[in-house]
Design an enzyme around this catalytic site. Structure first.
Site, PDB file in Angstrom:
ATOM      1  N   SER A 279     -26.437  15.609 112.453  1.00 15.16           N
ATOM      2  CA  SER A 279     -25.426  16.385 113.185  1.00 15.16           C
ATOM      3  C   SER A 279     -26.000  17.337 114.232  1.00 15.16           C
ATOM      4  O   SER A 279     -25.235  17.861 115.038  1.00 15.16           O
ATOM      5  CB  SER A 279     -24.570  17.177 112.217  1.00 15.16           C
ATOM      6  OG  SER A 279     -23.605  16.324 111.679  1.00 15.16           O
TER       7      SER A 279
ATOM      8  N   VAL B 213     -27.523  16.807 108.307  1.00 18.45           N
ATOM      9  CA  VAL B 213     -27.790  16.391 106.927  1.00 18.45           C
ATOM     10  C   VAL B 213     -29.166  15.739 106.738  1.00 18.45           C
ATOM     11  O   VAL B 213     -29.561  15.449 105.623  1.00 18.45           O
ATOM     12  CB  VAL B 213     -26.694  15.455 106.336  1.00 18.45           C
ATOM     13  CG1 VAL B 213     -25.388  16.189 106.153  1.00 18.45           C
ATOM     14  CG2 VAL B 213     -26.525  14.206 107.162  1.00 18.45           C
TER      15      VAL B 213
ATOM     16  N   TYR C 138     -22.364   6.762 118.512  1.00 18.58           N
ATOM     17  CA  TYR C 138     -22.389   7.941 117.628  1.00 18.58           C
ATOM     18  C   TYR C 138     -23.360   7.725 116.452  1.00 18.58           C
ATOM     19  O   TYR C 138     -24.188   8.590 116.151  1.00 18.58           O
ATOM     20  CB  TYR C 138     -20.972   8.259 117.108  1.00 18.58           C
ATOM     21  CG  TYR C 138     -20.984   9.339 116.052  1.00 18.58           C
ATOM     22  CD1 TYR C 138     -21.157  10.678 116.391  1.00 18.58           C
ATOM     23  CD2 TYR C 138     -20.867   9.027 114.688  1.00 18.58           C
ATOM     24  CE1 TYR C 138     -21.221  11.679 115.418  1.00 18.58           C
ATOM     25  CE2 TYR C 138     -20.915  10.016 113.709  1.00 18.58           C
ATOM     26  CZ  TYR C 138     -21.089  11.328 114.086  1.00 18.58           C
ATOM     27  OH  TYR C 138     -21.157  12.306 113.120  1.00 18.58           O
TER      28      TYR C 138
ATOM     29  N   LYS D  22     -25.172  16.605 117.786  1.00 17.44           N
ATOM     30  CA  LYS D  22     -23.904  17.028 118.398  1.00 17.44           C
ATOM     31  C   LYS D  22     -24.145  18.045 119.508  1.00 17.44           C
ATOM     32  O   LYS D  22     -23.320  18.184 120.415  1.00 17.44           O
ATOM     33  CB  LYS D  22     -22.963  17.577 117.312  1.00 17.44           C
ATOM     34  CG  LYS D  22     -22.502  16.471 116.347  1.00 17.44           C
ATOM     35  CD  LYS D  22     -21.861  16.983 115.060  1.00 17.44           C
ATOM     36  CE  LYS D  22     -21.467  15.796 114.160  1.00 17.44           C
ATOM     37  NZ  LYS D  22     -21.038  16.184 112.815  1.00 17.44           N
TER      38      LYS D  22
ATOM     39  N   TYR E 133     -20.641  24.137 109.765  1.00 17.86           N
ATOM     40  CA  TYR E 133     -19.427  23.659 109.108  1.00 17.86           C
ATOM     41  C   TYR E 133     -18.733  24.772 108.358  1.00 17.86           C
ATOM     42  O   TYR E 133     -18.632  25.889 108.840  1.00 17.86           O
ATOM     43  CB  TYR E 133     -19.742  22.462 108.182  1.00 17.86           C
ATOM     44  CG  TYR E 133     -20.459  21.404 108.936  1.00 17.86           C
ATOM     45  CD1 TYR E 133     -19.782  20.690 109.918  1.00 17.86           C
ATOM     46  CD2 TYR E 133     -21.798  21.162 108.753  1.00 17.86           C
ATOM     47  CE1 TYR E 133     -20.440  19.739 110.665  1.00 17.86           C
ATOM     48  CE2 TYR E 133     -22.454  20.220 109.500  1.00 17.86           C
ATOM     49  CZ  TYR E 133     -21.768  19.519 110.452  1.00 17.86           C
ATOM     50  OH  TYR E 133     -22.412  18.597 111.191  1.00 17.86           O
TER      51      TYR E 133
HETATM   52  O1  DON Z   1     -21.429  11.353 110.650  1.00 20.89           O
HETATM   53  C1  DON Z   1     -22.157  11.469 109.670  1.00 20.89           C
HETATM   54  O2  DON Z   1     -21.759  11.332 108.537  1.00 20.89           O
HETATM   55  C2  DON Z   1     -23.618  11.784 109.843  1.00 20.89           C
HETATM   56  N1  DON Z   1     -24.235  10.768 110.541  1.00 20.89           N
HETATM   57  C3  DON Z   1     -23.846  13.126 110.477  1.00 20.89           C
HETATM   58  C4  DON Z   1     -23.319  14.187 109.615  1.00 20.89           C
HETATM   59  C5  DON Z   1     -24.102  15.441 109.510  1.00 20.89           C
HETATM   60  O3  DON Z   1     -25.277  15.591 109.778  1.00 20.89           O
HETATM   61  C6  DON Z   1     -23.330  16.514 108.916  1.00 20.89           C
HETATM   62  N2  DON Z   1     -24.180  17.595 108.605  1.00 20.89           N
HETATM   63  N3  DON Z   1     -24.523  18.490 108.167  1.00 20.89           N
END
Ligand code: DON
Length: 307
Positions: free
Chosen positions: A63, A260, A190, A66, A242
């Site tokens: 994420s 993540v 994405y 982003k 978040y």
């Molecule tokens: O869209 C997703 O599920 C992941 N590829 C990215 C999510 C993410 O890193 C959320 N983070 N803390």
């Protein structure tokens, strides 16, 4: 602060990984060794960096992508178009929740750092197809992180694509509301943008560009406009972690963004770009040891922007 003091803070915080768990909703992330912690601090004043721990280990940007993708969307489409499509309110919901669009009859995703908003942001990137969009994203990430070795991790990408049904549902929901057009194309770009391997040092450099009003401190070249750097830091402050963003603002107090994959970056206006990596996550999906280490750094260097 010098490398030695920083190493002491890394040692102090290392065991915090035990309080978290590596992401397991994507099989390729579940294999990452949780016993890692690294930090790079890019100091704008001395145009130099200090670092300790696992700073050169490659990990999935997830994420944190982003942030550069939002900057590129603003470059491509302008501030007005981007924020007509995506709002800038914090959600209080998990990163992959659909609730941010359902509540209050909002058609638009509530901010670019929850998955729905990030997918809508990716849909705004110029390029005739997913391949071209992703190539442009990758080139921009390499430039803003000053890291030509950033590449796609195919195993993570395949894992993301295979398990990405919640993201698919968010994307089709937005298509149904005329927010995005091409779902498979947008999702391919994405999933790929989330699956590139970066380092804590590269993320510190990206954060340093934001901290330095859009100019790369290592080359004095402007990479993004001052206005977009300001906007992105504001959204990092209100929505970068978040549903833990409010707590993070109160207890740490710097614009930051997590992923993540265990990454965390912080852009401290006019002073520091910080990149941290430790893969064990808390319940909200943020790096446990990373947050604690960053909190110590902010205290040690007196960086809380609200002070
Ligand atoms: O869209 C997703 O599920 C992941 N590829 C990215 C999510 C993410 O890193 C959320 N983070 N803390």
């Amino acid at each position: 602060m010098n490398n030695k003091t920083l190493q002491q803070l890394v040692d102090k915080n290392f065991n915090n990984y035990k309080k978290g768990k590596v992401a397991d909703y994507i099989p390729a992330l579940a294999k990452v060794n949780p016993k890692q912690l690294g930090i790079t601090i890019y100091d704008l004043k001395n145009n130099d960096r200090i670092q300790a721990g696992d700073v050169d280990v490659r990990f999935a940007i997830e994420s944190m992508s982003k942030v550069p993708v939002l900057l590129l969307a603003i470059k491509d489409r302008g501030i007005k178009k981007v924020f007509e499509t995506i709002n800038t309110e914090p959600t209080g919901f998990a990163f992959n929740s659909i609730m941010n669009m359902e509540i209050n009859h909002r058609k638009h995703p509530m901010n670019p750092f929850v998955n729905a908003g990030a997918i809508a942001t990716t849909s705004l990137i110029n390029g005739k197809d997913a391949k071209e969009k992703f190539e442009r994203i990758l080139a921009f990430m390499r430039e803003i992180c000053d890291d030509p070795d950033i590449t796609l991790n195919k195993e993570i990408y395949q894992s993301e694509a295979k398990t990405g049904d919640i993201n698919r549902s968010l994307a089709y929901y937005m298509k149904g509301n005329q927010m995005i057009e091409e779902v498979p194309e947008t999702l391919e770009a994405y999933f790929k943008q989330c699956s590139v391997d970066v380092t804590a040092t590269g993320m510190a450099k990206l954060a340093a560009v934001l901290a330095n009003k859009g100019v790369a401190p290592w080359s004095n070249q402007r990479i993004v406009s001052e206005e977009s750097a300001t906007i992105v830091k504001s959204i990092m402050t209100t929505a970068g972690l978040y549903d833990e963003s409010g707590e993070f603002s109160v207890h740490v107090g710097v614009p930051a963004k997590s992923g993540v994959g265990g990454g965390l970056m912080a852009a401290v206006p006019n002073s520091y770009g910080i990149g941290v990596f430790s893969p064990a996550l808390d319940n909200c999906g943020n790096s446990v040891a990373g947050i604690q280490l960053l909190k110590d750094i902010v205290q040690e260097l007196d960086l809380d922007i609200f002070k």
